[in-house]
Design a protein around this motif. Structure first.
Motif, PDB file in Angstrom:
ATOM      1  N   ALA A   1       0.823  -1.218   0.000  1.00 33.41           N
ATOM      2  CA  ALA A   1       0.000   0.000   0.000  1.00 33.41           C
ATOM      3  C   ALA A   1       0.852   1.261   0.000  1.00 33.41           C
ATOM      4  CB  ALA A   1      -0.942  -0.003   1.201  1.00 33.41           C
ATOM      5  N   ILE A   2       1.981   1.245   0.688  1.00 34.84           N
ATOM      6  CA  ILE A   2       2.875   2.410   0.690  1.00 34.84           C
ATOM      7  C   ILE A   2       3.349   2.699  -0.734  1.00 34.84           C
ATOM      8  CG2 ILE A   2       5.191   3.173   1.331  1.00 34.84           C
ATOM      9  CD1 ILE A   2       3.269   3.645   3.541  1.00 34.84           C
TER      10      ILE A   2
ATOM     11  N   VAL B   1       7.250   2.920   5.664  1.00 33.71           N
ATOM     12  CA  VAL B   1       6.395   3.998   6.185  1.00 33.71           C
ATOM     13  C   VAL B   1       7.243   5.243   6.464  1.00 33.71           C
ATOM     14  CG1 VAL B   1       4.964   4.705   8.147  1.00 33.71           C
ATOM     15  CG2 VAL B   1       4.657   2.436   7.140  1.00 33.71           C
ATOM     16  N   ILE B   2       8.388   5.042   7.112  1.00 37.06           N
ATOM     17  CA  ILE B   2       9.284   6.165   7.417  1.00 37.06           C
ATOM     18  C   ILE B   2       9.815   6.785   6.129  1.00 37.06           C
ATOM     19  CG2 ILE B   2      11.437   6.827   8.554  1.00 37.06           C
ATOM     20  CD1 ILE B   2      10.955   4.487  10.514  1.00 37.06           C
TER      21      ILE B   2
ATOM     22  N   VAL C   1      -6.402  -0.612   1.604  1.00 32.91           N
ATOM     23  CA  VAL C   1      -5.570  -0.104   2.701  1.00 32.91           C
ATOM     24  C   VAL C   1      -5.054   1.297   2.386  1.00 32.91           C
ATOM     25  CG1 VAL C   1      -3.411  -0.469   3.960  1.00 32.91           C
ATOM     26  CG2 VAL C   1      -4.913  -2.407   3.486  1.00 32.91           C
ATOM     27  N   ALA C   2      -4.616   1.505   1.146  1.00 31.10           N
ATOM     28  CA  ALA C   2      -4.071   2.808   0.768  1.00 31.10           C
ATOM     29  C   ALA C   2      -5.114   3.909   0.906  1.00 31.10           C
ATOM     30  CB  ALA C   2      -3.536   2.750  -0.669  1.00 31.10           C
ATOM     31  N   PHE C   3      -6.322   3.649   0.428  1.00 33.80           N
ATOM     32  CA  PHE C   3      -7.353   4.682   0.491  1.00 33.80           C
ATOM     33  C   PHE C   3      -7.929   4.820   1.895  1.00 33.80           C
ATOM     34  CE2 PHE C   3      -7.396   4.144  -4.139  1.00 33.80           C
ATOM     35  CZ  PHE C   3      -7.370   5.478  -4.518  1.00 33.80           C
ATOM     36  N   LEU C   4      -8.024   3.708   2.625  1.00 35.04           N
ATOM     37  CA  LEU C   4      -8.496   3.794   4.005  1.00 35.04           C
ATOM     38  C   LEU C   4      -7.522   4.611   4.847  1.00 35.04           C
ATOM     39  CD1 LEU C   4     -10.681   2.844   6.005  1.00 35.04           C
ATOM     40  CD2 LEU C   4      -9.256   0.839   6.481  1.00 35.04           C
TER      41      LEU C   4
ATOM     42  N   PRO D   1       1.291   7.875   4.949  1.00 37.75           N
ATOM     43  CA  PRO D   1       2.062   6.737   5.452  1.00 37.75           C
ATOM     44  C   PRO D   1       1.603   6.227   6.817  1.00 37.75           C
ATOM     45  CG  PRO D   1       3.538   8.325   4.458  1.00 37.75           C
ATOM     46  CD  PRO D   1       2.183   8.967   4.474  1.00 37.75           C
ATOM     47  N   VAL D   2       1.378   7.125   7.767  1.00 40.80           N
ATOM     48  CA  VAL D   2       0.946   6.692   9.100  1.00 40.80           C
ATOM     49  C   VAL D   2      -0.468   6.116   9.040  1.00 40.80           C
ATOM     50  CG1 VAL D   2       0.500   7.418  11.467  1.00 40.80           C
ATOM     51  CG2 VAL D   2       2.445   8.380  10.221  1.00 40.80           C
TER      52      VAL D   2
END
Length: 360
Positions: free
Chosen positions: A76-77, A213-214, A291-294, A299-300
């Motif tokens: 998703a990232i 994420v970072i 997941v990406a849109f939710l 990133p967080v």
């Protein structure tokens, strides 16, 4: 009667409130679905969202949150970077498969050699495999203006057939007594993606997801390339006038999303899954879109959304075993989440007005 009225500017309150509202509405609609199937809706929702965290066997299920959430977050990232720029990679599932095949190919090529460098080579192969698979729609878009949505999606089916061919052919275990599938990499220490902390569910793929994420946060908020990505998605004309190179953005976004999907596949085939098999892919590449849109492409937010979606995976498996819910109902429940997210997201740009019929 009700009327939708465009807001002068998008509501920041609803931008953050939308995912919460979507989850609540999904629970209500899911409860109605489970009731229609003859199940207790309250018990079903409790089983999905409560039992994996606080139930009798939560000590076993909690580590699985990281195991299930790791590949979702990682994929998703990568997707979110392209989505922010208006580049729609829908074929992460295919890149996930190819990354797994490339990583497993390295391990099986060295089998049974024991050496420290085998696993790092698998990581490189998985990343390159996913990235090169994503470069197909990227280059076609850049050179011929093709639609990356269609090309990347069609390549998923090519990857699935390639997976079946490998599981039944070149990668088939010669000692498997004719059964399809490769050797189990869990029995090959140099290629096994073992837990970093025993019993925690934290393996190298999960750690890579946290690092991603970072990386994405720093890129989007502290780097000129991240600014160009955001500008391209929010104001394409302004991006062109400011000198942003669209070819560079397309190649980078599709390449990095393919790379991360390939890594997710490699870590999965060398760890939780353990082998190349016909049913290796379980839809992580498609679920990662939800997941990406939710997570609002942040990133967080994606980190939290990935863990939530992993919770529905684990809770859904418990509900199937304990309550007899069909797997299709669980998949529909997960799909509802994206549907209601997109529906409620309308309130970010529009407000609901109550007007009299005469005035209307």
């Amino acid at each position: 009667m009700l009327r939708l009225e465009k807001r002068p500017q998008p509501s920041r309150v609803f931008a953050y409130l939308t995912p919460v509202l979507a989850v609540i509405i999904t629970m209500i609609a899911g409860g109605m679905l489970f009731a229609a199937l003859g199940k207790n809706p309250v018990e079903a929702i409790r089983t999905i969202f409560w039992d994996p965290l606080f139930g009798e066997f939560a000590f076993y299920y909690r580590p699985q949150l990281l195991v299930k959430g790791g590949p979702l977050i990682l994929i998703a990232i990568g997707l979110s970077l392209g989505f922010r720029a208006g580049i729609w990679n829908i074929g992460a599932e295919g890149q996930y498969i190819v990354g797994a095949l490339c990583g497993a190919a390295v391990a099986l090529a060295f089998y049974p050699l024991e050496a420290w460098y085998i696993f790092p080579l698998m990581i490189v192969a998985g990343a390159l495999g996913g990235m090169l698979w994503a470069m197909v729609p990227a280059l076609l878009k850049v050179k011929f203006g093709t639609n990356e949505i269609l090309v990347s999606l069609m390549l998923v089916y090519v990857a699935e057939n390639l997976l079946a061919a490998m599981a039944l052919g070149r990668m088939k275990n010669p000692e498997g007594h004719g059964f399809p599938g490769s050797r189990n990499l869990k029995d090959y220490p140099s290629a096994f993606n073992d837990e970093i902390i025993t019993g925690s569910g934290m393996h190298w793929g999960v750690l890579t997801a946290f690092l991603a994420v970072i990386f994405a946060y720093v890129l989007l908020n502290r780097h000129m390339l991240g600014f160009s990505i955001r500008l391209t998605g929010e104001a394409p004309r302004a991006a062109r006038f400011s000198g942003v190179n669209p070819t560079r953005i397309i190649l980078f976004c599709l390449g990095i999303s393919g790379l991360m999907a390939g890594l997710a596949g490699m870590f999965e085939v060398s760890g939780p899954s353990g082998q190349v098999s016909i049913d290796f892919n379980v839809g992580y590449g498609f679920t990662a879109i939800i997941v990406a849109f939710l997570g609002r492409l942040h990133p967080v937010g994606i980190l939290l959304a990935g863990l939530l979606m992993a919770l529905t995976y684990i809770g859904g498996e418990i509900a199937q075993g304990n309550l007899g819910l069909p797997s299709a109902a669980i998949q529909l429940f997960q799909g509802m989440l994206l549907f209601f997210l997109l529906a409620v997201d309308l309130l970010t740009n529009y407000r609901i007005r109550f007007v009299r019929r005469e005035a209307a």
